[in-house]
Design an enzyme around this catalytic site. Structure first.
Site, mmCIF file in Angstrom:
data_model
loop_
_atom_site.group_PDB
_atom_site.id
_atom_site.type_symbol
_atom_site.label_atom_id
_atom_site.label_comp_id
_atom_site.label_asym_id
_atom_site.label_seq_id
_atom_site.Cartn_x
_atom_site.Cartn_y
_atom_site.Cartn_z
ATOM 1 N N GLU A 233 -3.445 -2.412 10.306
ATOM 2 C CA GLU A 233 -2.160 -3.116 10.310
ATOM 3 C C GLU A 233 -2.361 -4.548 9.811
ATOM 4 O OE1 GLU A 233 0.933 -1.604 11.382
ATOM 5 O OE2 GLU A 233 -0.485 -0.026 10.934
ATOM 6 N N GLY B 219 -7.319 -0.765 3.453
ATOM 7 C CA GLY B 219 -5.852 -0.699 3.566
ATOM 8 C C GLY B 219 -5.375 0.163 4.719
ATOM 9 N N ALA C 114 14.536 19.329 -3.775
ATOM 10 C CA ALA C 114 15.664 18.589 -3.192
ATOM 11 C C ALA C 114 17.007 19.092 -3.718
ATOM 12 C CB ALA C 114 15.517 17.096 -3.492
ATOM 13 N N ILE D 36 0.735 13.452 8.396
ATOM 14 C CA ILE D 36 0.904 14.694 9.174
ATOM 15 C C ILE D 36 2.389 14.848 9.513
ATOM 16 C CG2 ILE D 36 0.274 15.940 11.274
ATOM 17 C CD1 ILE D 36 -2.181 14.135 11.539
ATOM 18 N N ALA E 188 12.472 -4.052 -4.070
ATOM 19 C CA ALA E 188 12.328 -5.465 -3.701
ATOM 20 C C ALA E 188 10.903 -5.702 -3.247
ATOM 21 C CB ALA E 188 13.299 -5.833 -2.581
ATOM 22 N N LYS F 262 3.579 4.657 18.231
ATOM 23 C CA LYS F 262 3.697 6.055 17.783
ATOM 24 C C LYS F 262 3.899 6.988 18.977
ATOM 25 C CE LYS F 262 0.760 4.963 13.819
ATOM 26 N NZ LYS F 262 -0.623 4.845 13.356
ATOM 27 N N LYS G 129 6.875 2.189 12.449
ATOM 28 C CA LYS G 129 6.836 2.690 13.837
ATOM 29 C C LYS G 129 7.146 1.599 14.846
ATOM 30 C CE LYS G 129 2.700 1.571 12.102
ATOM 31 N NZ LYS G 129 1.775 1.955 11.074
ATOM 32 N N VAL H 28 4.610 8.039 12.256
ATOM 33 C CA VAL H 28 3.700 8.615 13.253
ATOM 34 C C VAL H 28 2.679 9.503 12.559
ATOM 35 C CG1 VAL H 28 3.519 9.982 15.356
ATOM 36 C CG2 VAL H 28 5.552 8.584 14.966
ATOM 37 N N THR I 264 0.831 -1.214 0.000
ATOM 38 C CA THR I 264 0.000 0.000 0.000
ATOM 39 C C THR I 264 0.862 1.259 0.000
ATOM 40 O OG1 THR I 264 -1.671 -1.214 1.246
ATOM 41 C CG2 THR I 264 -1.864 1.179 1.236
#
Ligand code: HSE
Length: 437
Positions: A191, A188, A33, A137, A43, A206, A106, A133, A13
């Site tokens: 966990e 999705g 950047a 955001i 992978a 988190k 996390k 986390v 996902t």
């Protein structure tokens, strides 16, 4: 200048979202950047190429992630496999090979972050974990950099989208817990092991990270109190509403004179608070700091591209810092590694909060007096009482108390005594309550 070369572990996902965002926004990202960013090696074992926009731009896809971390051409590894193993081995191997790491993991950071950061520091590489986390955001950046002038007093966050989605659907549509969880899995959000969401483990991962960057202490997941939303009943959602509160699954970390409170549990919060109105899969983190006061961060806490947004932002940060002296980069846990303190995380019994109590009492004179005497003897002050009429055929009435703040230990003692009363049926339901003022 040559583009920076990325090794991407995982095309699920978030991995798929990362490919899409990096390829779709390649020009803007390169302008920010200062260099192009290119996924040269990925992978994945199981993935659906038809669902990943931009996958054709990846030079090579292997089925062994260790081949990618050993690839000498790769500069930065993005770890999006999740879980503890082999993620930990892969990240440590990437660091050993002098590669920077960006991860959304996390669980890995909360449990093994101290070891991983020490290894990274020794090698002069960065491990970035914004996506770990609150999904999209930028809360790590906000706390670690934007609030660097402040003493942080507490943080309270809705940091699990799946849990928030379940509680929202239960309140708004009266839907069944399992039914909503199934939907969150299909979307999705959940966990791989959804007990991590409903039992609060994901939120505790988190919160452990937030507590460490807020207060400058090593990561201590094992000391974070964790309670899930599985016991919340429809009637509690309704009673809370009648009293002007919403039930949210919060992660709270707070600095007190005796140490740090670090706890995840369902919490009643006044419905007038902005954070009480954060619904569905959305996350929000409220930070109270001494100089700026309260600041609130809101956004998508899960999902493919929202999480990819944080992953790619971390990649941009790493690329910008590639030529800087490792000693002068933003420290992993916000405070310089030699300035982390061994501040005490309080056991749950020593933490202090207000409470919602629901009990079923025989409808006869004197019961309320017995309960209030126990509360009074334990030093617990009552803020509000709600007693419902018994249902037509019921011999017990639900009574709800809201209390003022008290140590958890006092409340445990009082609840044990109340449950022993003959006039009280079954267990007392306790939900902690915070005003977040
Ligand atoms: N399962 C997590 C959630 C995904 O529902 O918030 C984002 O960490």
């Amino acid at each position: 200048m040559e583009p920076v070369k990325i090794g991407l572990l995982g095309l699920g996902t978030v991995g798929g979202g990362t490919v899409s965002v990096l390829t779709r926004n390649a020009d803007e990202i390169a302008r920010r950047a200062g260099r192009g960013i290119r996924i040269t090696h990925a992978a994945a074992k199981d993935y659906n190429p038809d669902l990943i926009k931009g996958i054709e731009q990846i030079d090579k896809i292997s089925d062994d992630a260790f081949v990618v971390v050993e690839d000498p051409d790769v500069d930065i590894i993005i770890e999006l496999i999740g879980g503890y193993s082999p993620a930990k081995e892969l990240v440590l191997k990437a660091i050993e090979n002098g590669k920077h790491v960006v991860t959304a993991n996390k669980a890995l950071i909360a449990l093994h972050g101290n070891e991983i950061f020490a290894a990274a520091q020794a090698k002069g590489v960065t491990v970035a974990f914004e996506a770990g986390v609150a999904g999209g955001i930028p809360i790590i950046k906000a706390v670690r950099e934007g609030l660097a002038a402040n003493q942080i007093e507490w943080i309270a966050g809705i940091i699990n989208g799946t849990g928030n989605y379940i509680l929202t659907e239960m309140r708004d549509k009266g839907r069944d817990f399992d039914d909503v969880l199934k939907e969150a899995q299909e979307l999705g959000y959940a966990e791989a092991d959804p007990t991590f969401d409903v039992e609060g483990i994901d939120a505790a991962h988190k919160l452990t990270i937030l507590g460490s960057i807020a207060f400058g202490m090593p990561l201590q997941f094992d000391k974070t109190y964790t309670e899930g939303i599985g016991k919340i009943e429809q009637q509690d959602v309704l009673y809370a509403g009648e009293l002007g509160y919403r039930i949210k699954h919060l992660g709270i970390t707070r600095k007190t004179a005796n140490g740090i409170e670090q706890r995840v549990h369902p919490t009643l919060i006044p419905e007038r608070r902005l954070i009480a109105n954060v619904d569905g899969v959305m996350n929000a983190v409220l930070v109270m700091s001494d100089a700026v006061g309260p600041t609130l961060y809101y956004g998508a806490g899960a999902g493919s591209e929202p999480t990819a947004s944080a992953v790619v932002a971390d990649v941009v940060d790493v690329v910008r810092a590639l030529t800087t002296d490792p000693e002068n980069r933003v420290p992993h846990l916000a405070f310089q590694p030699d300035a982390l303190s061994d501040i005490n995380i309080l056991p749950m019994e020593e933490t202090e909060t207000a409470y919602y109590l629901r009990m079923h009492a025989i409808d006869k004179p004197g019961v309320l007096a017995e309960v209030t005497r126990i509360l009074g003897d334990s030093g617990i002050s009552i803020e509000a009482i709600l007693q419902k009429e018994p249902a037509a055929d019921a011999s017990f009435v639900p009574i709800i108390f809201l209390t003022q703040r008290i140590k958890e230990k006092n409340m445990n003692d009082a609840i044990a005594k109340i449950e022993q009363l003959d006039a009280i049926d079954g267990e007392v339901m306790r939900i902690r309550m915070e005003t977040l003022g």
